[in-house]
Design a protein around this motif. Sequence first.
Motif: not given
Length: 504
Positions: A144-146, A149-152, A157-160, A202-205
């Motif tokens: 979520e921090s990543i 930082s990427m303004l994504s 918010q979805f994972t939280l 998965i979302l980051f990948a």
Amino acid sequence: MIKNTTTRVKQSMLSMLITRPLSAVAGLVVLVLLSRGLKSTEYAIYFAVWAVAEIVILASNCGLIQSVYRYVSAAQKTNGCYVVEGPVLKLIALRFLSLILSGGILLSFPDLFVRVFSGAHFSSVLVLYVLAISICEGMARFFESIFDSMLSQGRSQFTLLLRTLVRVVGLLYLGYQDGLTIENVIRLEMIAASLGFFVGFILFAQLYVASELGSTELHEGTLVRMVKFAVPAYMAQLLGILYGPDAMKLILAGNVGAHALAVFGFAYSLAAVVQRYLPINILAGVFRPVFVAASKKEDANHILPEMLVMVIKVNWLFVVPIFCILIFLGDWFLGKISGGNYTNAGPVMCIIVVALLAVATHGALSMYCLARETSWAPMWATACSAVGLPIAIYLGGRYGAIGVALAFLVSEIIWCFACYLILQINQVHRFTLPIRGLLVIVGSVTTAVALPLAFNHWFSPVLSAVVAILVLLILLIKFSPFSSLEQKWLTSVCPAPLAKILRL
């Protein structure tokens, strides 16, 4: 072509203003279900479990989260593709390794659990559940921090929201099946954290594979610069554990007893819902990149202090109406939502909510220091505020949950003053703090609360709260805490409805 930063900021704000309130409501439902379904001793154990998990997550950070915030970014093209900047893969690998190593250290001290959970009987598997929660929740937050930082922010918010909804559904199911026990609740927390980790990965990948790579290598110069920034930030975080709410929960567990821990944990958890949705936190993924971008401008010495004060005022305006309500209706409200189990937690929550003013200022100063690429001021400020630990031990022993809440407030106030004074000592980071707007807010809330208190024999608690809110709004509208420049900035970056509310 790269999307305009202001457009991305507005999109990020809109995303968070939609999903964060949903998470807030779901988080409140979790607290209500637990406060009604668990005995006070079990509820205390629940808070102690999360206190241990939070300490493991924080202690294992090693400055990696601060490195993500400062050195990882992504620009989004008009076709939706991201251009990733920063050594993000290496940071992910290091974070996972740090959590595994910290978990191994945790397993080496089984007596810690015996002390924290004294008088309770659990299977030895519970320790493994707490370890799994620490690792999976730590990685979910790191992703979520990543994303922030990427303004994504949509992904973060979805994972939280997913983790919170899993907890709600799971607790409703356990309650329906008559299986709402502390063991099952902790198993549910492990499932929610594990799912958050998996979905975040998965979302980051997906994002990373579809992105173009900018400067992602960790060059020697970048590494030295990163270490110089991250090490003091990590030391500050370690020191912060000593006076943080999780350490104070463990102090109550060991010295006062389960009921005091349950009262403090319940009041703090409700206040933490407010804290989680403070603008400094809910819009952290927007504020941090904006602060960092402003630090690179030629007039950064002028812009950054103005941004700092404006962010503090926005957060204070979020907190003070809640305080005006709780000071008159705190006991009634907490008693209602807990089913009558915690009817005396109102004063504790009021103190913690006042502490949120300092917490918000703490967060804004931290962002200022992040933009200035200095982590020494926060580190020394944290060292000064560690005096909160002996204060908590003393006050907690004498006054229970109220004493620990006061210690938390004092620690946060010390941190803010110490950080500001340390920054003033350094000529490079020195700035003038325009305090007119802050004084307007303080004077308005003081008057708003004092007026119904002075005529409390005329007003019922509900009427007192209504009068306090009305007086607060009238004073804030008459003596606007925002300058014309701040109003212009708010108009440019906030969605129109929010900008109208903040342009007091």
